[in-house]
Write an enzyme that holds these catalytic residues in place. Structure first.
Site, short mmCIF file in Angstrom:
data_model
loop_
_atom_site.label_atom_id
_atom_site.label_comp_id
_atom_site.label_asym_id
_atom_site.label_seq_id
_atom_site.Cartn_x
_atom_site.Cartn_y
_atom_site.Cartn_z
N LYS A 158 0.83 -1.20 0.00
CA LYS A 158 0.00 0.00 0.00
C LYS A 158 0.87 1.26 0.00
CE LYS A 158 -3.95 0.02 2.26
NZ LYS A 158 -3.74 -1.33 2.65
N ARG A 170 -3.96 2.78 8.25
CA ARG A 170 -4.19 1.56 7.47
C ARG A 170 -2.94 0.66 7.48
NH1 ARG A 170 -6.07 3.46 1.71
NH2 ARG A 170 -7.35 1.58 1.68
N MET A 182 -5.88 -7.61 7.99
CA MET A 182 -5.39 -6.75 9.06
C MET A 182 -6.32 -5.55 9.19
SD MET A 182 -1.30 -7.08 8.52
CE MET A 182 -1.40 -6.60 6.80
N ARG A 235 -2.51 -1.92 -6.35
CA ARG A 235 -1.69 -3.09 -6.06
C ARG A 235 -1.94 -4.13 -7.15
NH1 ARG A 235 -5.16 -5.09 -0.76
NH2 ARG A 235 -7.13 -5.50 -1.83
N HIS A 284 -15.31 -8.81 0.31
CA HIS A 284 -14.30 -9.65 0.98
C HIS A 284 -14.41 -11.10 0.51
CE1 HIS A 284 -13.03 -12.32 4.32
NE2 HIS A 284 -12.01 -11.48 4.38
N ARG A 293 3.17 -47.98 -9.30
CA ARG A 293 3.17 -48.77 -8.06
C ARG A 293 2.43 -50.09 -8.30
NH1 ARG A 293 1.47 -43.03 -5.74
NH2 ARG A 293 0.35 -43.26 -7.70
N ARG A 330 7.96 -49.69 -10.08
CA ARG A 330 8.48 -50.10 -8.78
C ARG A 330 7.94 -51.50 -8.46
NH1 ARG A 330 6.63 -46.70 -3.65
NH2 ARG A 330 4.73 -47.95 -3.93
N GLU A 345 15.38 -44.16 -0.46
CA GLU A 345 14.35 -43.86 0.54
C GLU A 345 14.90 -43.86 1.96
OE1 GLU A 345 10.49 -46.02 -0.55
OE2 GLU A 345 12.07 -47.27 -1.41
N ASN A 365 8.97 -39.15 0.06
CA ASN A 365 8.02 -39.40 1.15
C ASN A 365 8.70 -40.20 2.26
OD1 ASN A 365 6.21 -38.20 -0.56
ND2 ASN A 365 5.05 -40.05 -1.02
N TYR A 411 14.59 -35.23 -13.48
CA TYR A 411 13.14 -35.15 -13.62
C TYR A 411 12.45 -35.21 -12.25
CZ TYR A 411 12.83 -40.22 -12.79
OH TYR A 411 12.92 -41.47 -12.23
#
Length: 921
Positions: free
Chosen positions: A26, A96, A107, A370, A486, A600, A656, A783, A806, A889
């Site tokens: 702002k 503000r 805010m 903005r 809003h 998988r 896999r 892993e 993971n 990749y």
């Protein structure tokens, strides 16, 4: 800390647009507009550094800041010919907030600061309007009491209702049976007369005294210090913290605070206020778009209390012919000036602008500019069209689109041919289809969503306090508010479907009363929708339907294709998909996947026909018995791989081999045990005993992955045969095939040498039987920390590594991804982790193991192919790390492939920028 105050006014500004980090969005925007000669009320910005110092000192303003603020107030007084705290020539200000990243409504802002009883009388004399002065005073008391003194707004509702009923009686309006919403429509703020307002002000002061034990502060200086502190305090209020988490905004940024001379849009019919966008933030269409309210303050537009009017003659928010209410019709000269300003600002910033403006007695003032929040669809269209217009380069266009936002483009919309029961119509505030149970509170939306239920949050209008419920909901429906309310702005930023300004609905006491109309707009009756009832929103048309409505797949725009082509041209990282079926493979390829990074095989065993043979294999008490059962599974596996290879013709497919522990395939309840007992002839008691025998305390670290191949090699033999037989058959049909056989959970070279020998022995048998050879790669998943640390040894046997981030995260941190949800939120809240490490890679810990694995693996095998197949492969911030790490990749779910493609392009451009300047396209 550097200077604390940056002044702007009279065509000069201390700051500029490049100082968002210091002045917030702002403050930087106001400074830049002032420099451009755009009419901006003068003011000054207290920097984000002051905010951070305020917190560091235990919520105390740094020494010297108050003196600088007093001096800046003196400069404002000189510019305006008025005095702060004076009743003769009163100067009122707004206070503000403004962070460097846009946080709409999160805010706090206080308008009309500097009023007391005496100054309000002086303002009435100066403006010639007692009603205006008293209305400004009661608004100020309400906002200040809520934001600074901590007296909730709902404590004042009865007082406002009494004032409305008092005014209604004078107007001859029967208000005895009207609820609060109906009363507000019948007696808006503009009809409150001075007597009603004066009585309301006194009631408000009494409420403050009763709630705080102290009278409302009359000293404008004390009001100012309280407001500045409250703005800084709002940086860490609950709704702001929730918003920062959703949008990854660091707490360390802090907020700036801008103090600005008040201009008044509620001084009569020649005044007004509004919000505008230089392009449509929902669709991206190049048109001046927005809404305004005559005789109103800015808070009236975003609060949604009154229904706003379109800006232009052709209609914007309402989308129809002008009825004389548009700004262009009511104030053509002001509209022309505003239209010229918006064009100038978009050209200057080379970005779509979100503008707030006020008109005071036919004089235009800009209060904010903005970068506009926009939907994913709009972001793509705007970026591509701006590049074609020459406003930005193709590379800038790639960087303009948040990769996460394009997820909005990839999901279904309402099926136009499906039967639908129209409930109501509102404004199309944020596109997309959403079906869910009606809930009427943000807390309830969050609670039910946490139980896995889809919900639609229904409110009269949303407020910043609803942010957590808006995040949890599938969609948002409001009775009030326009397309810049809003609810609309926040929903677009989140990618949520939203219908706003649905005047046919009335929300009260846990119910939604819906007035129904015929095609001619005549009332036909009413429907009551209760908590838990199903409704469907179409945020693209502003339509609300009763019940669940079928959807159709998303249709991607031409602009989307163009942007992705530009991204593909600059990215280095390849993008594959995790896919286990031909359908998944087809979806992934349609989204631009360049292969499968994780197929998988265990997901192929849960079909009803197959699970029986799988269980027979597990229950067999000899190798011969296991082989007989596996022989039944072989044709199913081979058929699956045939379909996947055909779909991915010419692209690599990483498969896999079996990974999970065997107990996961056994029945879990008595009915399934009984069924298996009948099929196998094994007693239910023996089956239960076998299941208990195989169960593990920590199955993620138990008898799984390549450990199954060491103890039961016939499992991997069957899978290798199925893969290679399918590859030979596809190759014989003239389809190029590139299989990659991947061993999970390895940690030693010996594990890989044993499994590689097994696979190669099967391969030779298959090639001899089929009379043809097919090239394939042998590799492993990284892993475990030991696998990363001993990557050089593993590379002796492995032609590629795929980092299973993971499990690598799980084993590195010692945190179970299945159980960590109970405490990870608290860890993020406490700053232990910036983000959930299972969603965004822990670069410092897990990332270092990836780099170690890269370096040690490639030291032994320079051409070692490196990829990622964990969920982090679709996370933009993680992809940025994988680009820096030089991986080949990433692989992710099919619907995240476009996200990964764009994120990889942005990561490549960031890496290029870090290396130094180059000529742009």
């Amino acid at each position: 800390m550097g200077r604390s105050i940056y002044f702007f006014g009279a065509g000069q500004a201390d700051g500029d647009a490049q100082q968002k980090d210091l002045l917030g969005g702002k403050g930087a925007g106001l400074a830049e507009m002032t420099r451009l000669g755009i009419p901006v009320p003068p003011g000054f910005t207290v920097t984000t550094e002051v905010c951070n110092a305020y917190y560091a000192a235990g919520k105390v303003l740094p020494a010297g800041v108050e003196d600088e603020i007093k001096a800046a107030i003196g400069r404002l007084e000189s510019l305006r010919g008025a005095r702060f705290g004076s009743a003769d020539a009163p100067l009122l200000v707004s206070v503000r907030s403004g962070a460097r990243a846009s946080m709409p409504g999160m805010m706090d802002t206080i308008l009309n600061l500097g009023l007391n009883d005496e100054i309000a009388q002086g303002l009435a004399r100066r403006t010639g309007s007692e009603r205006f002065a008293l209305d400004a005073y009661r608004r100020f008391i309400l906002a200040y009491a809520d934001i600074v003194l901590g007296v909730p707004r709902d404590r004042f509702e009865d007082a406002l209702g009494r004032a409305r009923r008092q005014a209604a009686a004078k107007l001859g309006v029967d208000a005895t049976r009207l609820n609060s919403a109906e009363l507000e429509r019948k007696v808006p703020d503009s009809l409150l007369d001075p007597e009603s307002l004066a009585a309301l002000i006194q009631r408000q002061k009494d409420i403050v005294l009763g709630a705080t034990g102290r009278p409302f502060p009359d000293d404008p200086a004390a009001q100012l210090w309280g407001a500045i502190r409250a703005v800084f305090d709002s940086w860490k209020n609950h709704r702001a913290e929730v918003y920062r988490k959703i949008h990854d905004i660091p707490e360390a940024w802090g907020t700036a605070c801008t103090i600005q001379v008040m201009v008044f849009g509620n001084l009569g019919d020649d005044s007004g206020t509004g919000v505008a966008f230089t392009r449509d933030p929902s669709t991206g269409e190049r048109r001046f778009y927005g809404e305004w309210l005559p005789n109103a303050q800015g808070e009236d537009v975003v609060a949604g209390v009154r229904t706003p009017h379109p800006l232009s003659l052709t209609g914007t928010g309402a989308g129809g012919a002008d009825d004389g209410s548009s700004l262009e019709a009511r104030m053509p000269a002001v509209y022309a000036e505003l239209f010229a300003v918006q064009g100038k600002l978009e050209q200057h910033f080379r970005e779509v602008q979100d503008l707030e403006f006020t008109i005071q007695q036919n004089e235009l003032f800009l209060l904010q500019c903005r970068a506009a929040k926009r939907t994913g669809r709009a972001a793509v269209r705007i970026a591509v069209e701006m590049a074609k217009e020459g406003l930005i380069s193709q590379r800038e266009a790639i960087l303009r689109v948040d990769p996460g936002s394009i997820d909005q483009l990839l999901h279904p919309s309402i099926d136009p041919s499906a039967p639908k029961e129209l409930l109501a119509r509102g404004l199309p505030a944020s596109p997309g289809a959403a079906t869910g149970q009606v809930v009427f509170s943000a807390d309830e939306a969050e609670r039910r969503a946490g139980q896995g239920r889809a919900v639609i949050l229904v409110r009269s209008e949303t407020s910043p306090e609803d942010i957590h419920g808006m995040k949890a909901a599938r969609g948002i429906l409001t009775a009030r508010g326009g397309m810049t309310s809003h609810a609309a702005v926040v929903a677009r930023g989140m990618g949520k479907s939203c219908v706003a300004g649905c005047s046919a609905i009335s929300v009260s006491q846990g119910r939604m009363a819906v007035t129904t109309y015929d095609d001619h707009g005549r009332t036909t009756g009413a429907i009551t929708v209760k908590d838990g009832d199903l409704i469907t929103l179409d945020g693209g048309t502003g339509t609300v339907y009763l019940g669940a409505v079928p959807t159709v797949p998303a249709a991607l725009s031409d602009e989307f294709g163009e942007l992705m082509a530009w991204a593909d041209a600059v990215r280095r990282l390849r993008v594959r998909s995790n896919a286990d079926t031909p359908h998944d493979a087809r979806t992934a390829r349609n989204f631009g996947a360049e292969g499968i990074g994780l197929c998988r095989t265990e997901h192929m065993f849960f079909d009803e026909e197959r699970i029986q043979a799988m269980r027979e294999m597990i229950l067999a008490d000899s190798e011969l018995g296991r082989r007989r059962a596996l022989a039944k599974l072989l044709p199913f596996q081979r058929s699956d791989f045939l379909g996947v290879f055909r779909e991915m013709a010419g692209l690599p497919v990483t498969i896999r081999l079996l990974d999970p522990p065997l107990h996961e395939f056994l029945p879990q309840d008595e009915a399934q045990l009984a069924q298996l007992s009948r099929a196998t002839g094994v007693s239910a008691e023996d089956l239960r005993h076998k299941s208990e025998e195989l169960a593990e305390y920590n199955p993620m670290l138990g008898h799984r992955g390549c450990r199954l191949a060491i103890t039961s090699p016939e499992i991997y033999e069957m899978q290798a045969r199925a893969i290679l037989e399918a590859a030979c058959e596809v190759a014989a049909a003239g389809i190029e095939v590139e299989p990659e056989i991947m061993i999970p959970l390895s940690m030693t070279r010996r594990e890989l040498s044993l499994t590689r020998a097994l696979v190669e022995e099967v391969a030779e048998k298959v090639f001899a039987e089929k009379g043809r050879r097919v090239d394939f790669r042998f590799g492993t998943m990284i892993e475990l920390p030991r696998a990363a640390l001993r990557a050089g040894e593993l590379a002796e046997e492995s032609e590629f590594f795929s980092f299973g981030t993971n499990d690598l995260t799980q084993t590195t941190l010692g945190i179970s991804r299945d159980d960590a949800g109970r405490f990870l939120g608290a860890y993020v809240e406490a700053g232990v982790f910036a983000k959930d490490p299972f969603q965004s890679l822990d670069v410092a810990g897990v990332g270092e193991l990836v780099e170690i694995g890269r370096d040690r693996g490639r030291a032994v095998r320079p051409g070692l192919k490196l990829g990622v197949c964990g969920e982090h492969g679709g996370d933009p911030s993680s992809i940025a790390f994988f680009e820096r790490a030089g991986l080949d990749y990433v692989s992710c779910s099919p619907f995240r492939v476009p996200i990964a493609r764009l994120a990889a392009a942005q990561a490549a451009l960031a890496a290029e920028a870090a290396r130094g300047p180059r000529a742009t396209d």
